[in-house]
Scaffold this active site. Structure first.
Site, short mmCIF file in Angstrom:
data_model
loop_
_atom_site.label_atom_id
_atom_site.label_comp_id
_atom_site.label_asym_id
_atom_site.label_seq_id
_atom_site.Cartn_x
_atom_site.Cartn_y
_atom_site.Cartn_z
NE ARG A 151 -3.80 2.39 0.72
CZ ARG A 151 -3.68 3.72 0.61
NH1 ARG A 151 -2.55 4.26 0.17
NH2 ARG A 151 -4.70 4.49 0.95
CG ASP A 156 -7.02 7.31 0.26
OD1 ASP A 156 -6.85 6.17 -0.22
OD2 ASP A 156 -7.85 7.56 1.15
CD GLU A 159 -11.50 3.57 -2.40
OE1 GLU A 159 -11.84 2.38 -2.52
OE2 GLU A 159 -10.41 3.91 -1.93
NE ARG A 199 -3.97 -2.49 1.93
CZ ARG A 199 -4.81 -1.56 1.50
NH1 ARG A 199 -5.22 -1.56 0.25
NH2 ARG A 199 -5.23 -0.60 2.32
#
EC number: 3.1.-.-
Length: 274
Positions: A151, A156, A159, A199
């Site tokens: 990750r 971020d 999505e 992760r």
């Protein structure tokens, strides 16, 4: 020389040879275990590695805009990879990026919308998306390999569609960008922590022949395909938060990537809402 002295010398030579061989064997075992042992899953990584050392390996799968699967290759060529130890071979991709995210085509707008004010904004968004949809994705993902899920730290990405929930704008584009940039390539990974999904949260660096070493998280921020991570859990920046926020600000002020939208919901806000 007397026979007794000769036997004593032979015994001493044998003892020295035995000690030397034992020492060499133990040194080889130690070296292999410490520097050449392959980590095949997240929990294999020793605590001493986190925040202090980098791991070398190959990206074999990219499933989302901010994570991928990493095949650890300790020692590289000198560690036997490619001539003593097999390296996973990638399968060439015969599909275009647009086919890989087919529903992106359905987001195009009717030609007659040019007469409306909204057409201008939609055209800009579509133009911004198209530059990423045209990127080449050279390989298919390889699955069922002994890999570590990584990750990316500090960011971020929008999505993608999961569990019946719709994708965020630029979610597919972020995936394509990441596949284009690292799929099938060698990277360096600096483990920082392990998240709730097991992760490895890590800083990732790769070599670009035109620009030298690149910070993968930073490059996504520069192109407007990610935001600085907002969560309070597993927040990792490896002492680069200020730099990440600066380049996020530049991308936002230049309306790059996802920042071209008038109304924008961050990935963190989106996940809370659904």
């Amino acid at each position: 020389m007397r026979e007794g002295d000769s036997n004593s010398k032979k015994s001493a030579d044998v003892a020295v040879l035995s000690i030397t061989l034992t020492g060499s064997t133990l040194t080889l075992i130690y070296t292999y275990k410490r520097y050449l042992t392959q980590f095949k899953r997240t929990n294999d990584i020793p605590r001493r590695i986190f925040r202090k050392h980098w791991l070398y390996g190959k990206v074999t799968s990219v499933g989302d805009g901010d994570n991928f699967h990493f095949f650890h290759m300790p020692g590289g060529i000198r560690g036997g990879w490619g001539w003593l130890r097999p390296v996973p071979q990638m399968i060439k991709n015969d599909s275009t990026a647009e086919k890989l995210v087919g529903d992106s085509r359905n987001m195009r707008f009717f030609n007659f919308n040019w007469i409306t004010h909204g057409r201008s904004t939609k055209s800009k968004i579509q133009k911004a998306k198209s530059q990423f949809l045209k990127l080449n994705v050279p390989y298919k993902n390889r699955k069922n390999l002994p890999t570590i899920p990584i990750r990316l730290c500090g960011i971020d990405a929008p999505e993608r569609a999961h569990f019946g929930n719709p994708a965020q704008p630029f979610g597919n584009e972020a995936l394509i960008w990441l596949q284009n940039r690292i799929l099938g390539k060698k990277v360096w990974v600096k483990p920082l922590s392990i998240d709730q999904y097991n992760r490895c949260v890590a800083r990732v660096s790769y070599w670009d022949w035109f620009g030298g070493w690149k910070d993968l998280s930073l490059e996504m921020l520069k192109d407007g395909l990610a935001v600085v991570y907002e969560g309070k859990v597993n927040t990792e920046f490896d002492d680069r938060e200020d730099k990440y926020r600066y380049y996020e600000f530049l991308a936002r002020s230049r309306k790059k990537g996802l920042w071209i939208q008038n109304k924008f919901e961050t990935p963190g806000e989106y996940k809370k809402r659904i």
